[in-house]
Write an enzyme that holds these catalytic residues in place. Structure first.
Site, PDB file in Angstrom:
ATOM      1  N   VAL A   1      80.627  60.368  42.727  1.00 31.50           N
ATOM      2  CA  VAL A   1      80.259  59.938  41.294  1.00 31.50           C
ATOM      3  C   VAL A   1      80.769  58.625  41.209  1.00 31.50           C
ATOM      4  O   VAL A   1      79.989  57.918  40.234  1.00 31.50           O
ATOM      5  CB  VAL A   1      80.901  61.230  40.465  1.00 31.50           C
ATOM      6  CG1 VAL A   1      80.729  60.507  38.824  1.00 31.50           C
ATOM      7  CG2 VAL A   1      80.441  62.540  40.667  1.00 31.50           C
ATOM      8  N   CYS A   2      81.957  58.229  41.539  1.00 29.38           N
ATOM      9  CA  CYS A   2      82.370  57.002  41.300  1.00 29.38           C
ATOM     10  C   CYS A   2      81.527  55.808  41.403  1.00 29.38           C
ATOM     11  O   CYS A   2      81.287  55.077  40.723  1.00 29.38           O
ATOM     12  CB  CYS A   2      83.790  56.889  41.895  1.00 29.38           C
ATOM     13  SG  CYS A   2      85.167  58.092  41.538  1.00 29.38           S
ATOM     14  N   PRO A   3      80.896  55.667  42.578  1.00 32.10           N
ATOM     15  CA  PRO A   3      79.929  54.578  42.738  1.00 32.10           C
ATOM     16  C   PRO A   3      78.986  54.450  41.794  1.00 32.10           C
ATOM     17  O   PRO A   3      78.592  53.291  41.324  1.00 32.10           O
ATOM     18  CB  PRO A   3      79.378  54.561  44.046  1.00 32.10           C
ATOM     19  CG  PRO A   3      79.816  55.972  44.591  1.00 32.10           C
ATOM     20  CD  PRO A   3      80.858  56.525  43.771  1.00 32.10           C
TER      21      PRO A   3
ATOM     22  N   LEU B   1      80.690  53.005  38.684  1.00 35.39           N
ATOM     23  CA  LEU B   1      81.012  51.522  38.684  1.00 35.39           C
ATOM     24  C   LEU B   1      79.923  50.871  38.743  1.00 35.39           C
ATOM     25  O   LEU B   1      79.827  49.621  38.023  1.00 35.39           O
ATOM     26  CB  LEU B   1      81.997  51.381  40.164  1.00 35.39           C
ATOM     27  CG  LEU B   1      83.195  52.240  40.089  1.00 35.39           C
ATOM     28  CD1 LEU B   1      83.868  52.024  41.182  1.00 35.39           C
ATOM     29  CD2 LEU B   1      84.174  51.688  38.728  1.00 35.39           C
TER      30      LEU B   1
END
Length: 187
Positions: free
Chosen positions: A46-48, A51
């Site tokens: 999920v993080c990329p 970001l």
């Protein structure tokens, strides 16, 4: 206990920013708006997406006088490796703060002690170094940079116009509210 109006503690961390390793301190956030965008870890799922969404909106934040600081418990070396390996992360122009000692995650109360990772927390910090708004999401739910930007704009507006408040879905230029004196204590 609420973190609203809590002053960010002194800190010194390493960051990967502008293709270099740099030091970021509390002094760097003073006098301007900041967003601390905690996420669990580099090289995740999920993080990329979050970001990248933030990277696509970064110029708008900069024009509004707000710096973005993404933060994970990874080192600055891992941030660089991720940046070099991921097309999404290569788009990032804001500082990626390294928090391997968990100093920031503890100060913002988002550390998951058992995992050594940070919750998915978003904190808007005012020019005085105090938390003006925050939100912590479940690890499997991504955030929205457009809504975050709207919140920053609303916070900036009420910071400058202390006698006015922004209603739901407020956008710059829209009507605000002026609470009557007998209702002020109920806000």
């Amino acid at each position: 206990m609420s973190l609203i109006n809590k002053e960010v503690s002194d800190f010194t961390v390493q960051a990967f920013w502008d293709n270099a390793f740099q030091t970021v301190t509390k002094a760097d956030i003073m006098g301007k708006w900041s967003v601390f965008f905690f996420y669990p870890a580099d090289f995740t799922f999920v993080c990329p997406t979050e970001l990248e969404d933030l990277a696509n909106k970064y110029e708008d934040f900069k024009k509004a006088g707000c710096e973005i600081y993404s933060v994970s418990t990874d080192t600055h070396f891992v941030h660089k490796a991720w940046h070099d390996a991921s097309d999404r992360i290569k788009k990032i122009r804001y500082p990626m703060l390294a928090d391997p000692t968990h100093a920031l995650a503890k100060d913002f109360e988002v550390l998951i002690e058992s995992d050594g990772l940070a919750e998915r927390g978003t904190f808007v910090v005012n020019p005085e170094g105090r938390i003006a708004a925050y939100e912590v999401n479940a690890g499997n739910v991504g955030r929205n940079a457009d809504e975050l930007f709207r919140k920053v704009q609303a916070l900036q507006f009420v910071h400058e116009h202390g006698d006015e408040v922004c209603p739901a879905k407020w956008q710059p230029g829209a009507e605000t509210l002026k609470p009557s004196l007998d209702l002020v204590g109920m806000l």
